[in-house]
Design a protein around this motif. Structure first.
Motif, PDB file in Angstrom:
ATOM      1  N   ARG A  62      15.557  39.849 -40.764  1.00 54.87           N
ATOM      2  CA  ARG A  62      16.348  40.305 -39.626  1.00 54.87           C
ATOM      3  C   ARG A  62      15.912  39.583 -38.364  1.00 54.87           C
ATOM      4  NH1 ARG A  62      16.317  46.714 -39.165  1.00 54.87           N
ATOM      5  NH2 ARG A  62      17.599  46.083 -37.379  1.00 54.87           N
ATOM      6  N   PRO A  63      16.839  39.025 -37.579  1.00 54.89           N
ATOM      7  CA  PRO A  63      16.465  38.377 -36.321  1.00 54.89           C
ATOM      8  C   PRO A  63      15.766  39.361 -35.387  1.00 54.89           C
ATOM      9  CG  PRO A  63      18.714  37.803 -36.925  1.00 54.89           C
ATOM     10  CD  PRO A  63      18.292  38.909 -37.862  1.00 54.89           C
ATOM     11  N   LEU A  64      14.705  38.885 -34.744  1.00 54.82           N
ATOM     12  CA  LEU A  64      13.956  39.713 -33.799  1.00 54.82           C
ATOM     13  C   LEU A  64      14.020  39.066 -32.427  1.00 54.82           C
ATOM     14  CD1 LEU A  64      12.076  42.155 -33.304  1.00 54.82           C
ATOM     15  CD2 LEU A  64      10.159  40.593 -33.675  1.00 54.82           C
ATOM     16  N   ALA A  65      14.636  39.767 -31.476  1.00 57.12           N
ATOM     17  CA  ALA A  65      14.783  39.256 -30.115  1.00 57.12           C
ATOM     18  C   ALA A  65      13.677  39.793 -29.219  1.00 57.12           C
ATOM     19  CB  ALA A  65      16.155  39.632 -29.566  1.00 57.12           C
ATOM     20  N   MET A  66      13.807  39.543 -27.935  1.00 57.09           N
ATOM     21  CA  MET A  66      12.877  39.962 -26.894  1.00 57.09           C
ATOM     22  C   MET A  66      11.494  39.327 -27.056  1.00 57.09           C
ATOM     23  SD  MET A  66      14.788  41.632 -24.955  1.00 57.09           S
ATOM     24  CE  MET A  66      16.330  42.528 -24.961  1.00 57.09           C
ATOM     25  N   LEU A  67      11.463  38.098 -27.597  1.00 58.00           N
ATOM     26  CA  LEU A  67      10.205  37.364 -27.687  1.00 58.00           C
ATOM     27  C   LEU A  67       9.844  36.888 -26.287  1.00 58.00           C
ATOM     28  CD1 LEU A  67      11.125  35.255 -30.812  1.00 58.00           C
ATOM     29  CD2 LEU A  67       9.812  37.385 -30.762  1.00 58.00           C
ATOM     30  N   ASN A  68       8.630  37.167 -25.864  1.00 60.65           N
ATOM     31  CA  ASN A  68       8.250  36.894 -24.480  1.00 60.65           C
ATOM     32  C   ASN A  68       7.141  35.848 -24.432  1.00 60.65           C
ATOM     33  OD1 ASN A  68       8.341  37.151 -21.707  1.00 60.65           O
ATOM     34  ND2 ASN A  68       7.827  39.315 -21.658  1.00 60.65           N
ATOM     35  N   GLU A  69       5.981  36.180 -23.903  1.00 58.47           N
ATOM     36  CA  GLU A  69       4.906  35.205 -23.726  1.00 58.47           C
ATOM     37  C   GLU A  69       4.455  34.650 -25.072  1.00 58.47           C
ATOM     38  OE1 GLU A  69       1.762  32.974 -22.528  1.00 58.47           O
ATOM     39  OE2 GLU A  69       1.033  34.834 -23.401  1.00 58.47           O
ATOM     40  N   LEU A  70       4.167  33.343 -25.109  1.00 59.48           N
ATOM     41  CA  LEU A  70       3.832  32.651 -26.349  1.00 59.48           C
ATOM     42  C   LEU A  70       2.446  32.024 -26.275  1.00 59.48           C
ATOM     43  CD1 LEU A  70       7.164  30.644 -26.936  1.00 59.48           C
ATOM     44  CD2 LEU A  70       6.609  32.954 -27.764  1.00 59.48           C
ATOM     45  N   GLU A  71       1.789  31.944 -27.431  1.00 61.39           N
ATOM     46  CA  GLU A  71       0.523  31.217 -27.559  1.00 61.39           C
ATOM     47  C   GLU A  71       0.455  30.658 -28.979  1.00 61.39           C
ATOM     48  OE1 GLU A  71      -3.555  30.092 -26.370  1.00 61.39           O
ATOM     49  OE2 GLU A  71      -1.702  30.586 -25.322  1.00 61.39           O
ATOM     50  N   THR A  72      -0.042  29.457 -29.132  1.00 58.85           N
ATOM     51  CA  THR A  72      -0.202  28.855 -30.458  1.00 58.85           C
ATOM     52  C   THR A  72      -1.654  28.984 -30.894  1.00 58.85           C
ATOM     53  OG1 THR A  72       1.589  27.288 -30.057  1.00 58.85           O
ATOM     54  CG2 THR A  72       0.051  26.764 -31.829  1.00 58.85           C
ATOM     55  N   ILE A  73      -1.854  29.598 -32.062  1.00 60.38           N
ATOM     56  CA  ILE A  73      -3.197  29.810 -32.597  1.00 60.38           C
ATOM     57  C   ILE A  73      -3.194  29.418 -34.075  1.00 60.38           C
ATOM     58  CG2 ILE A  73      -5.057  31.462 -33.001  1.00 60.38           C
ATOM     59  CD1 ILE A  73      -3.901  33.182 -30.749  1.00 60.38           C
ATOM     60  N   ASP A  74      -4.001  28.426 -34.416  1.00 57.58           N
ATOM     61  CA  ASP A  74      -4.125  27.967 -35.799  1.00 57.58           C
ATOM     62  C   ASP A  74      -2.764  27.682 -36.433  1.00 57.58           C
ATOM     63  OD1 ASP A  74      -6.885  28.187 -35.600  1.00 57.58           O
ATOM     64  OD2 ASP A  74      -6.913  30.238 -36.378  1.00 57.58           O
ATOM     65  N   GLY A  75      -1.895  27.029 -35.671  1.00 54.83           N
ATOM     66  CA  GLY A  75      -0.606  26.590 -36.200  1.00 54.83           C
ATOM     67  C   GLY A  75       0.492  27.623 -36.176  1.00 54.83           C
ATOM     68  N   GLN A  76       0.165  28.864 -35.830  1.00 57.52           N
ATOM     69  CA  GLN A  76       1.180  29.909 -35.721  1.00 57.52           C
ATOM     70  C   GLN A  76       1.508  30.171 -34.254  1.00 57.52           C
ATOM     71  OE1 GLN A  76      -0.454  33.362 -37.757  1.00 57.52           O
ATOM     72  NE2 GLN A  76       0.623  32.830 -39.640  1.00 57.52           N
ATOM     73  N   VAL A  77       2.745  30.565 -33.988  1.00 55.80           N
ATOM     74  CA  VAL A  77       3.142  30.976 -32.646  1.00 55.80           C
ATOM     75  C   VAL A  77       3.002  32.489 -32.546  1.00 55.80           C
ATOM     76  CG1 VAL A  77       5.019  31.112 -30.968  1.00 55.80           C
ATOM     77  CG2 VAL A  77       4.716  29.032 -32.334  1.00 55.80           C
ATOM     78  N   TRP A  78       2.179  32.931 -31.634  1.00 56.47           N
ATOM     79  CA  TRP A  78       2.020  34.358 -31.365  1.00 56.47           C
ATOM     80  C   TRP A  78       2.917  34.711 -30.188  1.00 56.47           C
ATOM     81  CZ3 TRP A  78      -3.242  36.995 -32.366  1.00 56.47           C
ATOM     82  CH2 TRP A  78      -3.866  36.427 -33.479  1.00 56.47           C
ATOM     83  N   ALA A  79       3.633  35.819 -30.292  1.00 52.40           N
ATOM     84  CA  ALA A  79       4.592  36.187 -29.253  1.00 52.40           C
ATOM     85  C   ALA A  79       4.503  37.672 -28.939  1.00 52.40           C
ATOM     86  CB  ALA A  79       6.015  35.847 -29.693  1.00 52.40           C
ATOM     87  N   ASN A  80       4.422  37.998 -27.652  1.00 50.92           N
ATOM     88  CA  ASN A  80       4.628  39.380 -27.229  1.00 50.92           C
ATOM     89  C   ASN A  80       6.084  39.759 -27.455  1.00 50.92           C
ATOM     90  OD1 ASN A  80       2.424  38.587 -24.685  1.00 50.92           O
ATOM     91  ND2 ASN A  80       2.058  40.410 -25.907  1.00 50.92           N
ATOM     92  N   VAL A  81       6.316  40.956 -27.939  1.00 52.42           N
ATOM     93  CA  VAL A  81       7.677  41.498 -28.033  1.00 52.42           C
ATOM     94  C   VAL A  81       7.854  42.416 -26.828  1.00 52.42           C
ATOM     95  CG1 VAL A  81       9.344  42.764 -29.422  1.00 52.42           C
ATOM     96  CG2 VAL A  81       7.577  41.385 -30.548  1.00 52.42           C
ATOM     97  N   TRP A  82       8.723  41.994 -25.922  1.00 51.10           N
ATOM     98  CA  TRP A  82       8.858  42.662 -24.628  1.00 51.10           C
ATOM     99  C   TRP A  82       9.139  44.161 -24.775  1.00 51.10           C
ATOM    100  CZ3 TRP A  82      13.571  43.794 -21.488  1.00 51.10           C
ATOM    101  CH2 TRP A  82      13.237  44.172 -20.177  1.00 51.10           C
ATOM    102  N   MET A  83       8.483  44.938 -23.937  1.00 47.50           N
ATOM    103  CA  MET A  83       8.629  46.392 -23.874  1.00 47.50           C
ATOM    104  C   MET A  83       8.039  47.105 -25.082  1.00 47.50           C
ATOM    105  SD  MET A  83       9.923  47.075 -20.918  1.00 47.50           S
ATOM    106  CE  MET A  83      10.434  48.797 -21.068  1.00 47.50           C
ATOM    107  N   THR A  84       7.190  46.412 -25.854  1.00 46.33           N
ATOM    108  CA  THR A  84       6.498  47.054 -26.966  1.00 46.33           C
ATOM    109  C   THR A  84       5.011  46.753 -26.861  1.00 46.33           C
ATOM    110  OG1 THR A  84       6.447  45.249 -28.614  1.00 46.33           O
ATOM    111  CG2 THR A  84       8.527  46.476 -28.384  1.00 46.33           C
ATOM    112  N   ASP A  85       4.226  47.360 -27.751  1.00 46.34           N
ATOM    113  CA  ASP A  85       2.787  47.115 -27.849  1.00 46.34           C
ATOM    114  C   ASP A  85       2.476  46.125 -28.959  1.00 46.34           C
ATOM    115  OD1 ASP A  85       2.394  50.611 -27.244  1.00 46.34           O
ATOM    116  OD2 ASP A  85       2.009  48.997 -25.813  1.00 46.34           O
ATOM    117  N   LEU A  86       3.429  45.303 -29.311  1.00 45.66           N
ATOM    118  CA  LEU A  86       3.308  44.445 -30.492  1.00 45.66           C
ATOM    119  C   LEU A  86       3.225  42.968 -30.145  1.00 45.66           C
ATOM    120  CD1 LEU A  86       6.016  46.164 -32.724  1.00 45.66           C
ATOM    121  CD2 LEU A  86       3.568  46.680 -32.614  1.00 45.66           C
ATOM    122  N   ILE A  87       2.413  42.258 -30.926  1.00 46.80           N
ATOM    123  CA  ILE A  87       2.394  40.800 -30.951  1.00 46.80           C
ATOM    124  C   ILE A  87       2.758  40.384 -32.369  1.00 46.80           C
ATOM    125  CG2 ILE A  87       0.931  38.736 -30.847  1.00 46.80           C
ATOM    126  CD1 ILE A  87      -0.753  40.178 -28.737  1.00 46.80           C
TER     127      ILE A  87
END
Length: 250
Positions: A162-187
């Motif tokens: 399922r597509p997941l929107a509201m991807l916010n701040e990004l960081e690349t760690i060990d080849g993966q893109v880590w993303a905050n999901v806006w308005m949640t407590d999730l990365i």
């Protein structure tokens, strides 16, 4: 309508099977400027670099980790709303929310080096290999040549198909893109080739620990110290920044 969509996305991510869920433990807390509407964060050469938003208050700054104070900073024009930043070579590259204008600063002294244009909104940015990757609030990550800002491709981020929107701040760690999901407590941790979310981190309780209040004071900001393997996170208007470690993955 936006809030309903975010809640639906958060519910989808909370479904544990079969994607790995991780919790966290606090390694150490540090002071953070509670007036900073944090939009971008990264670590480089013993310092944090932070971009903040809000019209008339947007800036890019080099921070002292121990005090949270800006050692040097450059403000954006008052009619621009700052968003994410990343390092590319000897530059910091940053974007703005709805202005369609990006900035380049010299990393040594944060002096402006020029601007560029792009279509659509700017939320978070990071480098993946030789490409600059941009989030814009949708479920897509856009890949650009950082020298020319020519778009190379787009990848749709999906959680269990399922597509997941509201991807916010990004960081690349060990080849993966880590993303905050806006308005949640999730990365979420994203495979940049396929867009598939491989795992996610639930940071529930961290905002309360920071003493952050208000509807805008959400989790946002991920920085990785590759040399010392330290992971930092913070949020908009948070009085604290944290070094955390992942825990209870599975």
């Amino acid at each position: 309508m936006v809030l309903l969509y975010v809640l639906a996305a958060a519910t989808a991510v909370a479904d544990p099977a079969p994607i790995e869920r991780c919790g966290y433990r606090i390694v150490q807390g540090y002071p953070h400027d509670a007036t900073s509407f944090t939009q971008g964060l990264f670590w480089d050469e013993e310092h944090l670099y932070e971009a903040t938003g809000q019209y008339g208050q947007s800036r890019v700054a080099r921070l002292d980790l121990k005090t949270g104070r800006a050692l040097i900073q450059t403000k954006l024009p008052s009619d621009q709303f700052g968003e994410g930043i990343t390092r590319w070579g000897d530059q910091i590259v940053g974007v703005t929310w709805q202005n369609g204008v990006g900035h380049r600063w010299a990393i040594k002294d944060l002096k402006p080096l020029g601007t560029f244009k792009y279509d659509g909104e700017g939320w978070g940015v990071t480098m993946v290999g030789d490409s600059l990757v941009l989030s814009d609030g949708s479920s897509q990550l856009k890949f650009f040549d950082p020298a020319t800002m020519t778009e190379q491709k787009r990848v749709t981020v999906r959680f269990g198909g399922r597509p997941l929107a509201m991807l916010n701040e990004l960081e690349t760690i060990d080849g993966q893109v880590w993303a905050n999901v806006w308005m949640t407590d999730l990365i979420v941790r994203i495979d940049p080739a396929s867009g598939d979310i491989k795992s996610y981190i639930d940071l529930t309780g961290l905002r309360q620990d920071a003493g952050a209040t208000g509807g805008d004071s959400v989790l946002n900001g991920i920085a990785w110290d590759a040399k010392k393997k330290r992971l930092f996170v913070t949020g908009k208007y948070w009085p604290k920044l944290y070094e955390i470690a992942l825990a209870d993955c599975g």
